[in-house]
Design a protein around this motif. Structure first.
Motif, PDB file in Angstrom:
ATOM      1  N   UNK A  97       0.830  -1.202   0.000  1.00 48.49           N
ATOM      2  CA  UNK A  97       0.000   0.000   0.000  1.00 48.49           C
ATOM      3  C   UNK A  97       0.866   1.254   0.000  1.00 48.49           C
ATOM      4  N   UNK A  98       0.406   2.277  -0.707  1.00 53.90           N
ATOM      5  CA  UNK A  98       1.091   3.564  -0.694  1.00 53.90           C
ATOM      6  C   UNK A  98       0.316   4.547   0.182  1.00 53.90           C
ATOM      7  N   UNK A  99       0.771   5.771   0.233  1.00 55.54           N
ATOM      8  CA  UNK A  99       0.139   6.759   1.116  1.00 55.54           C
ATOM      9  C   UNK A  99      -1.314   7.021   0.731  1.00 55.54           C
ATOM     10  N   UNK A 100      -1.619   6.999  -0.570  1.00 54.26           N
ATOM     11  CA  UNK A 100      -2.993   7.216  -1.013  1.00 54.26           C
ATOM     12  C   UNK A 100      -3.899   6.070  -0.563  1.00 54.26           C
ATOM     13  N   UNK A 101      -3.357   4.860  -0.615  1.00 57.70           N
ATOM     14  CA  UNK A 101      -4.123   3.701  -0.140  1.00 57.70           C
ATOM     15  C   UNK A 101      -4.443   3.833   1.343  1.00 57.70           C
ATOM     16  N   UNK A 102      -3.445   4.253   2.140  1.00 58.92           N
ATOM     17  CA  UNK A 102      -3.659   4.373   3.579  1.00 58.92           C
ATOM     18  C   UNK A 102      -4.648   5.484   3.920  1.00 58.92           C
ATOM     19  N   UNK A 103      -4.634   6.551   3.119  1.00 57.64           N
ATOM     20  CA  UNK A 103      -5.611   7.618   3.325  1.00 57.64           C
ATOM     21  C   UNK A 103      -7.024   7.085   3.091  1.00 57.64           C
ATOM     22  N   UNK A 104      -7.175   6.290   2.045  1.00 57.08           N
ATOM     23  CA  UNK A 104      -8.475   5.695   1.763  1.00 57.08           C
ATOM     24  C   UNK A 104      -8.897   4.760   2.890  1.00 57.08           C
ATOM     25  N   UNK A 105      -7.946   3.979   3.406  1.00 58.30           N
ATOM     26  CA  UNK A 105      -8.230   3.072   4.524  1.00 58.30           C
ATOM     27  C   UNK A 105      -8.733   3.851   5.744  1.00 58.30           C
ATOM     28  N   UNK A 106      -8.050   4.942   6.075  1.00 61.12           N
ATOM     29  CA  UNK A 106      -8.459   5.749   7.223  1.00 61.12           C
ATOM     30  C   UNK A 106      -9.857   6.332   7.035  1.00 61.12           C
ATOM     31  N   UNK A 110     -12.714   5.189   9.472  1.00 60.22           N
ATOM     32  CA  UNK A 110     -13.212   6.266  10.337  1.00 60.22           C
ATOM     33  C   UNK A 110     -14.668   6.611  10.086  1.00 60.22           C
ATOM     34  N   UNK A 111     -15.000   6.884   8.831  1.00 57.47           N
ATOM     35  CA  UNK A 111     -16.381   7.236   8.492  1.00 57.47           C
ATOM     36  C   UNK A 111     -17.302   6.038   8.716  1.00 57.47           C
ATOM     37  N   UNK A 142     -10.176  -3.405   5.203  1.00 55.40           N
ATOM     38  CA  UNK A 142      -9.363  -4.539   4.788  1.00 55.40           C
ATOM     39  C   UNK A 142      -9.841  -5.150   3.488  1.00 55.40           C
ATOM     40  N   UNK A 143     -11.151  -5.232   3.315  1.00 53.72           N
ATOM     41  CA  UNK A 143     -11.706  -5.808   2.090  1.00 53.72           C
ATOM     42  C   UNK A 143     -11.392  -4.936   0.884  1.00 53.72           C
ATOM     43  N   UNK A 144     -11.359  -3.633   1.093  1.00 51.54           N
ATOM     44  CA  UNK A 144     -10.998  -2.735  -0.012  1.00 51.54           C
ATOM     45  C   UNK A 144      -9.545  -2.988  -0.432  1.00 51.54           C
ATOM     46  N   UNK A 145      -8.646  -3.156   0.549  1.00 53.42           N
ATOM     47  CA  UNK A 145      -7.251  -3.443   0.226  1.00 53.42           C
ATOM     48  C   UNK A 145      -7.103  -4.806  -0.460  1.00 53.42           C
ATOM     49  N   UNK A 146      -7.920  -5.780  -0.043  1.00 53.37           N
ATOM     50  CA  UNK A 146      -7.885  -7.088  -0.688  1.00 53.37           C
ATOM     51  C   UNK A 146      -8.297  -6.967  -2.148  1.00 53.37           C
ATOM     52  N   UNK A 147      -9.345  -6.197  -2.409  1.00 50.95           N
ATOM     53  CA  UNK A 147      -9.801  -6.002  -3.780  1.00 50.95           C
ATOM     54  C   UNK A 147      -8.728  -5.328  -4.632  1.00 50.95           C
ATOM     55  N   UNK A 148      -7.919  -4.465  -4.004  1.00 53.05           N
ATOM     56  CA  UNK A 148      -6.834  -3.783  -4.715  1.00 53.05           C
ATOM     57  C   UNK A 148      -5.560  -4.625  -4.748  1.00 53.05           C
ATOM     58  N   UNK A 149      -5.607  -5.816  -4.184  1.00 51.48           N
ATOM     59  CA  UNK A 149      -4.488  -6.770  -4.123  1.00 51.48           C
ATOM     60  C   UNK A 149      -3.298  -6.182  -3.366  1.00 51.48           C
ATOM     61  N   UNK A 150      -3.580  -5.584  -2.213  1.00 51.10           N
ATOM     62  CA  UNK A 150      -2.557  -4.983  -1.375  1.00 51.10           C
ATOM     63  C   UNK A 150      -2.240  -5.901  -0.195  1.00 51.10           C
ATOM     64  N   UNK A 151      -0.954  -6.014   0.125  1.00 50.32           N
ATOM     65  CA  UNK A 151      -0.482  -6.911   1.181  1.00 50.32           C
ATOM     66  C   UNK A 151      -1.148  -6.617   2.522  1.00 50.32           C
ATOM     67  N   UNK A 152      -1.296  -5.341   2.821  1.00 46.03           N
ATOM     68  CA  UNK A 152      -1.748  -4.946   4.159  1.00 46.03           C
ATOM     69  C   UNK A 152      -3.217  -5.251   4.425  1.00 46.03           C
ATOM     70  N   UNK A 153      -3.920  -5.797   3.442  1.00 40.03           N
ATOM     71  CA  UNK A 153      -5.316  -6.166   3.696  1.00 40.03           C
ATOM     72  C   UNK A 153      -5.408  -7.154   4.855  1.00 40.03           C
ATOM     73  N   UNK A 154      -4.379  -8.024   4.979  1.00 42.09           N
ATOM     74  CA  UNK A 154      -4.385  -9.035   6.037  1.00 42.09           C
ATOM     75  C   UNK A 154      -4.280  -8.408   7.416  1.00 42.09           C
ATOM     76  N   UNK A 155      -3.574  -7.287   7.526  1.00 38.98           N
ATOM     77  CA  UNK A 155      -3.443  -6.605   8.815  1.00 38.98           C
ATOM     78  C   UNK A 155      -4.802  -6.068   9.264  1.00 38.98           C
ATOM     79  N   UNK A 156      -5.485  -5.380   8.367  1.00 44.51           N
ATOM     80  CA  UNK A 156      -6.791  -4.815   8.709  1.00 44.51           C
ATOM     81  C   UNK A 156      -7.813  -5.907   9.013  1.00 44.51           C
ATOM     82  N   UNK A 157      -7.794  -6.961   8.222  1.00 48.58           N
ATOM     83  CA  UNK A 157      -8.753  -8.040   8.444  1.00 48.58           C
ATOM     84  C   UNK A 157      -8.506  -8.736   9.784  1.00 48.58           C
TER      85      UNK A 157
END
Length: 213
Positions: A97-106, A110-111, A142-157
């Protein structure tokens, strides 16, 4: 409730669990194993599992998790489309994940948490609005990161899974709690497997990148 009571309740529910729950849990297991293996077939398995889980969790009064599963269905359709190799384009690779991905995660977490908590607190008879909202909001991210095929999806899940286990036991759904514990273990393995793949992809991309002189 102590450990012995949990075990007793688990065995009791196993004997009383209807076929619908067994099918949903089996599809959930298949989904996470396919996700760990980085196989696109995780999505049809996940769609089946989440569709059935909506009805099961609604009856248990876990309203945010019903919404979570509805969101899973939408993201599964999106992820299925996103992973498929497009015409004249390579298939999406596993990456970090890059900084834009993490912003989307937050933003999603949060919302999602704030909106779910308010809805649960004031518009449903939920007895666990904070925990239910947290589990769902972090899993959404986490599911959004999984859909984007990002490693960190596992952390959120797994953050979501860690809170979901005691919540499911509290709601007397030990079969789902047992599934979540299993998913937690598989997600740890999935993280290290995907991290290795992402690093290999980075090496290949750097090797193929033309040098600038």
């Amino acid at each position: 409730m102590n450990i012995q009571e949990w075990i007793r309740l688990l065995w009791q529910q196993i004997g009383e669990t209807p076929l619908l729950q067994w099918i949903a849990v089996s599809l959930g297991v298949a989904e996470v194993l396919l996700a760990r293996a980085n196989k696109i077939w995780l999505y049809p398995a996940g769609i089946g599992a989440t569709t059935l889980s909506v009805f099961i969790l609604f009856e248990a009064g876990l309203y945010a998790e019903c919404l979570l599963n509805g969101y899973y269905i939408v993201m599964s359709i999106y992820g299925w489309w996103y992973w498929v190799k497009k015409k004249d384009k390579p298939a999406v690779k596993v990456s970090f994940s890059n900084s834009q991905d993490w912003l989307t995660v937050l933003l999603i977490a949060g919302i999602g948490f704030a909106g779910l908590y308010l809805c649960l607190r004031y518009f449903t008879p939920s007895t666990v609005p904070v925990a239910d909202a947290f589990v769902s909001a972090t899993a959404w991210a986490g599911m959004w990161l999984l859909a984007r095929r990002k490693v960190e999806n596992w952390i959120l899940l797994n953050i979501s899974n860690a809170v979901a286990v005691p919540l499911l036991f509290h709601k007397q759904l030990p079969l789902y709690a047992g599934l979540t514990i299993f998913l937690f273990v598989i997600a740890v393995q999935g993280y290290f497997k995907w991290r290795k793949t992402a690093r290999q992809n980075e090496k290949e991309d750097n090797f193929l990148m033309p040098s600038i002189e």
